[in-house]
Structures are given as structure tokens and as C-alpha cells.
Design an enzyme around this catalytic site. Sequence first.
Site, PDB file in Angstrom:
ATOM      1  N   CYS A  49       0.832  -1.197   0.000  1.00  0.00           N
ATOM      2  CA  CYS A  49       0.000   0.000   0.000  1.00  0.00           C
ATOM      3  C   CYS A  49       0.871   1.253   0.000  1.00  0.00           C
ATOM      4  O   CYS A  49       1.887   1.309   0.675  1.00  0.00           O
ATOM      5  CB  CYS A  49      -0.946   0.071   1.184  1.00  0.00           C
ATOM      6  SG  CYS A  49      -2.087  -1.281   1.287  1.00  0.00           S
ATOM      7  N   ARG A  78       4.124  -0.128  -4.741  1.00  0.00           N
ATOM      8  CA  ARG A  78       3.866  -0.664  -3.398  1.00  0.00           C
ATOM      9  C   ARG A  78       2.544  -1.427  -3.314  1.00  0.00           C
ATOM     10  O   ARG A  78       2.241  -2.036  -2.290  1.00  0.00           O
ATOM     11  CB  ARG A  78       3.847   0.478  -2.379  1.00  0.00           C
ATOM     12  CG  ARG A  78       5.168   1.191  -2.245  1.00  0.00           C
ATOM     13  CD  ARG A  78       5.079   2.203  -1.155  1.00  0.00           C
ATOM     14  NE  ARG A  78       4.871   1.569   0.121  1.00  0.00           N
ATOM     15  CZ  ARG A  78       5.831   1.347   1.011  1.00  0.00           C
ATOM     16  NH1 ARG A  78       7.050   1.727   0.760  1.00  0.00           N
ATOM     17  NH2 ARG A  78       5.565   0.771   2.149  1.00  0.00           N
ATOM     18  N   TRP A 121      -2.849  -2.663  -1.790  1.00  0.00           N
ATOM     19  CA  TRP A 121      -2.503  -4.073  -1.953  1.00  0.00           C
ATOM     20  C   TRP A 121      -3.407  -4.801  -0.974  1.00  0.00           C
ATOM     21  O   TRP A 121      -3.220  -4.712   0.239  1.00  0.00           O
ATOM     22  CB  TRP A 121      -1.035  -4.292  -1.614  1.00  0.00           C
ATOM     23  CG  TRP A 121      -0.559  -5.693  -1.873  1.00  0.00           C
ATOM     24  CD1 TRP A 121      -0.118  -6.196  -3.061  1.00  0.00           C
ATOM     25  CD2 TRP A 121      -0.448  -6.763  -0.922  1.00  0.00           C
ATOM     26  NE1 TRP A 121       0.245  -7.516  -2.905  1.00  0.00           N
ATOM     27  CE2 TRP A 121       0.058  -7.892  -1.615  1.00  0.00           C
ATOM     28  CE3 TRP A 121      -0.730  -6.887   0.443  1.00  0.00           C
ATOM     29  CZ2 TRP A 121       0.287  -9.114  -0.986  1.00  0.00           C
ATOM     30  CZ3 TRP A 121      -0.511  -8.104   1.062  1.00  0.00           C
ATOM     31  CH2 TRP A 121      -0.006  -9.201   0.345  1.00  0.00           C
ATOM     32  N   ASN A 148      -2.168   1.986   5.928  1.00  0.00           N
ATOM     33  CA  ASN A 148      -1.265   0.916   5.485  1.00  0.00           C
ATOM     34  C   ASN A 148      -0.945   0.090   6.725  1.00  0.00           C
ATOM     35  O   ASN A 148      -0.546   0.652   7.743  1.00  0.00           O
ATOM     36  CB  ASN A 148       0.007   1.563   4.896  1.00  0.00           C
ATOM     37  CG  ASN A 148       1.021   0.543   4.424  1.00  0.00           C
ATOM     38  OD1 ASN A 148       0.702  -0.637   4.291  1.00  0.00           O
ATOM     39  ND2 ASN A 148       2.234   0.999   4.172  1.00  0.00           N
ATOM     40  N   GLY A 149      -1.118  -1.223   6.654  1.00  0.00           N
ATOM     41  CA  GLY A 149      -0.868  -2.073   7.825  1.00  0.00           C
ATOM     42  C   GLY A 149      -2.058  -2.987   8.052  1.00  0.00           C
ATOM     43  O   GLY A 149      -2.923  -3.129   7.176  1.00  0.00           O
ATOM     44  N   GLU A 161      17.205 -18.134  -6.546  1.00  0.00           N
ATOM     45  CA  GLU A 161      16.884 -16.769  -6.958  1.00  0.00           C
ATOM     46  C   GLU A 161      16.388 -16.732  -8.411  1.00  0.00           C
ATOM     47  O   GLU A 161      15.426 -16.030  -8.733  1.00  0.00           O
ATOM     48  CB  GLU A 161      18.126 -15.874  -6.758  1.00  0.00           C
ATOM     49  CG  GLU A 161      18.044 -14.469  -7.340  1.00  0.00           C
ATOM     50  CD  GLU A 161      16.949 -13.591  -6.764  1.00  0.00           C
ATOM     51  OE1 GLU A 161      16.231 -14.021  -5.836  1.00  0.00           O
ATOM     52  OE2 GLU A 161      16.774 -12.477  -7.275  1.00  0.00           O
ATOM     53  N   LYS A 207      12.729 -15.385  -9.600  1.00  0.00           N
ATOM     54  CA  LYS A 207      12.545 -14.288 -10.572  1.00  0.00           C
ATOM     55  C   LYS A 207      11.520 -14.663 -11.624  1.00  0.00           C
ATOM     56  O   LYS A 207      10.631 -13.886 -11.938  1.00  0.00           O
ATOM     57  CB  LYS A 207      13.859 -13.965 -11.288  1.00  0.00           C
ATOM     58  CG  LYS A 207      14.876 -13.085 -10.632  1.00  0.00           C
ATOM     59  CD  LYS A 207      14.507 -11.700 -10.253  1.00  0.00           C
ATOM     60  CE  LYS A 207      13.732 -11.656  -8.984  1.00  0.00           C
ATOM     61  NZ  LYS A 207      14.409 -11.339  -7.766  1.00  0.00           N
ATOM     62  N   GLU A 216       7.928 -14.916 -10.247  1.00  0.00           N
ATOM     63  CA  GLU A 216       7.338 -13.616  -9.924  1.00  0.00           C
ATOM     64  C   GLU A 216       6.791 -12.885 -11.131  1.00  0.00           C
ATOM     65  O   GLU A 216       5.717 -12.311 -11.071  1.00  0.00           O
ATOM     66  CB  GLU A 216       8.420 -12.694  -9.329  1.00  0.00           C
ATOM     67  CG  GLU A 216       8.623 -12.793  -7.866  1.00  0.00           C
ATOM     68  CD  GLU A 216       9.629 -11.760  -7.404  1.00  0.00           C
ATOM     69  OE1 GLU A 216       9.237 -10.852  -6.665  1.00  0.00           O
ATOM     70  OE2 GLU A 216      10.810 -11.851  -7.780  1.00  0.00           O
ATOM     71  N   HIS A 229      17.041 -36.970  -5.856  1.00  0.00           N
ATOM     72  CA  HIS A 229      16.244 -37.484  -4.734  1.00  0.00           C
ATOM     73  C   HIS A 229      14.759 -37.166  -4.878  1.00  0.00           C
ATOM     74  O   HIS A 229      14.028 -37.202  -3.901  1.00  0.00           O
ATOM     75  CB  HIS A 229      16.775 -36.904  -3.417  1.00  0.00           C
ATOM     76  CG  HIS A 229      18.182 -37.334  -3.128  1.00  0.00           C
ATOM     77  ND1 HIS A 229      18.500 -38.605  -2.739  1.00  0.00           N
ATOM     78  CD2 HIS A 229      19.352 -36.661  -3.228  1.00  0.00           C
ATOM     79  CE1 HIS A 229      19.817 -38.709  -2.578  1.00  0.00           C
ATOM     80  NE2 HIS A 229      20.352 -37.540  -2.875  1.00  0.00           N
ATOM     81  N   LYS A 263       5.966  -4.233  -3.609  1.00  0.00           N
ATOM     82  CA  LYS A 263       7.404  -4.113  -3.428  1.00  0.00           C
ATOM     83  C   LYS A 263       7.844  -4.362  -1.997  1.00  0.00           C
ATOM     84  O   LYS A 263       8.828  -5.018  -1.736  1.00  0.00           O
ATOM     85  CB  LYS A 263       7.836  -2.722  -3.893  1.00  0.00           C
ATOM     86  CG  LYS A 263       9.329  -2.469  -3.805  1.00  0.00           C
ATOM     87  CD  LYS A 263      10.074  -3.312  -4.810  1.00  0.00           C
ATOM     88  CE  LYS A 263      11.575  -3.192  -4.709  1.00  0.00           C
ATOM     89  NZ  LYS A 263      12.249  -4.292  -5.386  1.00  0.00           N
TER      90      LYS A 263
END
Length: 612
Positions: A2, A27, A74, A100-101, A485, A489, A492, A508, A607
Site C-alpha cells: 500500500c 507498493r 494491496w 497501510n498495515g 533466486e 525471478k 514472480e 532425490h 514491493k
Amino acid sequence: MCGIIAYIGKQKAVPILLEGLRQLEYRGYDSAGISVIQKEKIITLKAVGKVVELQNKIGERDFSGKIGIAHTRWATHGKPSDKNSHPHGDCEGNIFLVHNGIIENYQELKNILIKKKHKFLSETDSEVLAHLIEDFNKTLNFKKSVLEALKLVRGTYGLAIINKNEPDKIIIARNGSPLILGIGKDEFIVASDASAVVRHTDKVIYLGDNELAEITADDFEISNIKNKIISKKISKLNWTVEESKKGGFSHFMLKEIFQQPEVIGNGLRGRVERFLLEESVPMLGGLRMVEKRLRKIKKIVIVACGTSYYSGLVGEYMLEEYAGIPTEVEYASEFRYRKPILDSSTAVVAISQSGETADTLAAIREAKNKGALTLGIVNVVGSTIARETDAGTHTLSGPEIGVASTKAFTTQLVVLALWTLMLGRQRSMSNVMSKRIAQELKKIPKLIEGILKKSKEIQKIAKKYSSAKDFLYLGRKYNFPIALEGALKIKEISYVHAEGYATGEMKHGPIALIDENFPSIFICPKDSVYEKNISGMQEIKARGGKIIAIATVGDKEIARIADDVIYIPKTLEMLTPFVSVIPLQLFAYYFGVAKGYDVDKPRNLAKSVTVE
Ligand code: M6R
């Protein structure tokens, strides 16, 4: 998570708020809204989708109001919709706020307010705050009503509130979610992060937890939750307006990938040189005050999330091999609930681009309570983690706007490598060894420039595999975290299924997935585990799997096994992640773009994750 922006001053608020929302959109971007005080009325407009939808709704309407608040969301409680978008209001339309929160006890508070005949329009936790303030505002002034309401709230908030009954002010408050008060000439701009403030001023106050500010067009006053006035330091922002633009690139993500030689250079400059000298033990600036404690550290625990967690895993290999310090890496979200065993001989290191990730912050607080030394590897100067850790080093990557982390990752690696040198020299690392690593580190920006020149080649390979629905990323030792990583990427920004595995672990279980439609990406530089990686590759090949290899330049053997090879330059084994991650960032970027996705704002993500 947010974005919040608020304006009070002599200019029309709406254009400033919209511009701020565009800056903050990374955000959170599932809906946006705005409230402005105009001719003793509060006008509120909301739209589902990106900020442009809100802008279209506003259209040519000219708002003269000079006080306003705005929000880009968000979703946490309730799906993206007009009614769930912020700003949220009270029953009478007098009080509006952006939040926000997460208000953890919102249901309990909502039930009490419903009994008092409050009418709720949304499914959000945030709306409760507007009604709670309304309730107190029947008998108390605006500021006292906010203070009383916040006393009843459990959870996190960054808040900006306006009230028709006191139309000359904005009240802001913070607990756990960042808020910055920008001090301009005849105006104040409040935002949840610096990108929306930097166009107006570089003078800011970082609001602390349990702090509230009452802001009018000419002045502001900060108090704590007990209504005690406090004075706060005015800081200078280290961001520039230029840094918050795309600079000719089609996406922020691509710009940030290409910025890596420059920002890695910035992270090394003035720091790495001291390891090339004959000094006894070079100390990095931000760690000087804890130098003695660092000498006694027996264990390091790195806490982080997502990409920052993966850089921590690379750090674990570096610190154990070269500094000789036992190191563990923990998901911050698990660490805090695990009853970790810590004491004053443990250093707990938080790695975070934003410096605001709720889980990482909570982990650091837990570590502090248990008497551990807390250190930060943080990008955003002035962020909560940077302020709350005992000491640390900034990564100096500049603002990272693309939701998928790229340059933040490699600059975290820079700091981890420098810490390895410093902690190693405090222990048994020879001066010759530290010089050798430092010399190689200095070459990294040039090596990355060379890989970036091959971006077209990587784009072609990404297009060739564009129909793949799954990928297996494999690597060993220093490049096992790079496999993780690389997989993150592509997940996402391209929404394809990808798994990162240690090459040795593949047999395995995951090898069962392999067929001609399930390609593997092997990170296989000429290092101490090269032969082992080649064996893994042969096993995949024997099962008909396609292979893309990231290999060291000049490696002809690999070209005989893999279907496609992307060559990276030679460097020390410890430093290979710097060069092996670049093709994976580019591969994910071009793969996502080929699919037509907005790679800067992938679906469902934000973000900075400031909620638990
Ligand atoms: O700001 P932080 O580094 O603490 O953020 C941690 C993660 O949320 C972040 O790395 C996330 O995984 C990125 N989207 C990865 O690209």
C-alpha cells in the site's frame, strides 16, 4: 505494501496526490483512491485497478482543494473493489483516512461499533479506524480522538486522516508501517516512502512507532501516543528525482538490471580499497562502533525474506569458508516463532532492500530482546531496520522500483563479500587472501558489463523457451542460492512454475518431473563442483530433458551436453554468484515481456511487505 500520500499547502492537492500515487504504485496496485477537502466538503473518488483508472475517473474535473489524502492498495482484507478501496470514511462523511498495515483486532472493534449503530460499507480492517475516531470525535477534538482510537487498536498502521470538522489539518500516525513527513516550502507532503516526496523536498522527518503528527499549512507538531510533544531530527533524503524515472528503458526492472555495474561500483568504492592495503584490520564505517563486539562473535544468524534471504544464503557460504564463522540463514517469518537460542556472542544480521519488511523487523526485535548484536544490510537509508539495528552497512543501490529485486540482490552480495573480508581479517584470513579477493571484487562491474552486452542473445533463448510451463533451476555450493533466486525471478514476473534445487538433491525426487517439456537451467561455472554439476546434467539429458547452461567462457565440453549455453566470465568461485545471476535476471525479464506481462508490477505482489 500500500502506498500513502497526503498533501497540505498552497497548491491544488489533486495533481500532487496523483503524481505521488504514480510514484508509489509499485507498493500495491489493485485499486486507488483520493479524498480532498474542498469548500467545507470532503470529495472522495476511488477506482479499481491501476492509478490510471482513478485518473480517468477524475478526468477533466478541476479540484481547487489544497488538502488531501490518497492511497494505492494491496488488498489484505476484502477483494479489490470500490468499496474496499481507501480512503475510508465514517458514518457522516466527516472523517476520511488512508491506512497501510493491519488492524488485528478489527473484528472485535467492529462488533462494538456495530452495536453502537455504526454503518460499515467495506470488508476492510481499515474502515474500523474511521468509525472509532468518529465515536471519540463526538466529545473530543480531532487529535485527541485519534489518540484515543489508537489506544484501542492492536496491529500496525501508517495513517493519514482528514476531518471536515477541523478542515485546516491532516493528522498522521505510525506504528509499524513507514511514514515520512516531507517539509517543503509552504507545504508538507506525507508519504509511505521517499519516492513520492523527493520531487517536492529533500528535508524529511521519519515518523517513529507510536508517534503522531498534526500538520497545518504552515506548521506541524509531533507527539507520542501519550500526547507528549516530541522534537524530531530533520534528515536529508539521499534520493534524486532522476533516480525515480525509467531513463529510456522500457521497464524499471531492465533499467535496474543494467544499473548493476554502476551501483556495485558505488558499493565497492571507498570500501574495497582498504583491503588492498597493508592495514591490520580494515573496518567498514557503519561497523566501527561495534568493532570489539564483532571480534568476539561466535555465530552469525542471517534473517531475511525472498531475494534478500537468497543473498543471505550466498553470504553463509562466504562467511563460513573465508571468515570461519558458523553462519545460519533463517526465513525471518519462521525465526520469530522458533524460540531461537541466542546470546551476546551471536550477531543477528537483517538483510533487507526496503528496510521495512515486517517479518525481518520482528526478527531483529526478537534478537535484540535476547541480547544478540543486531546488524543491518539495508538499502533504504532511514528505514526502520536501518534505524533499529545496532550497526550496519548500506547497500547503496539507489531506489529499486521494479517489484522483482535485481540490483538490490547484487549490492547485498557486495556488502556480504566486504563483511567476509573484514571478519576474516579479524580472524585468520591472511592479508594476501584478502587482497586477492578484493582485487577480484573490483573487477566485478566490468565483468557484468560484458554479460549485459549479450542481452539480445539471452532474449533469443528466452523466446525459444517461451512455451515452457515449468523450469528446474539447479546449482551447487555458491550457485545453489542462485538457482533459488533464478526460479523466484521467473515465478514472480512470468507466472510459470519454477523450482530451484541443489543439483545433488535433484536425483532425490525432482528428476521424476523431467521430460522433453520440462527444461532445466544449470548454473555450472568452472568451479570446485563443476564435475558434479556435469554429472547432474547427464542425468537430465538421459531422461530427455532440455538444458540451458550458464557456463564459464571457453567451456567447450558443456556445449556438447546442453541445448543452449550462456557464457559468463571467469572469477573467483566465491564471486561467481555476481556474474551467474545476471543472465537469470535477463532471462526472467525477457520471458515475462514475451508473454506480455507488466514485469514491473507483477500480479498479486507489492514491493515492500510491511504486513506479517
Ligand atoms: O525489502 P526486502 O529485501 O526485505 O524484501 C524481501 C522480499 O519481499 C523481496 O526480496 C521479494 O522476494 C522480491 N519481490 C523478490 O524479487
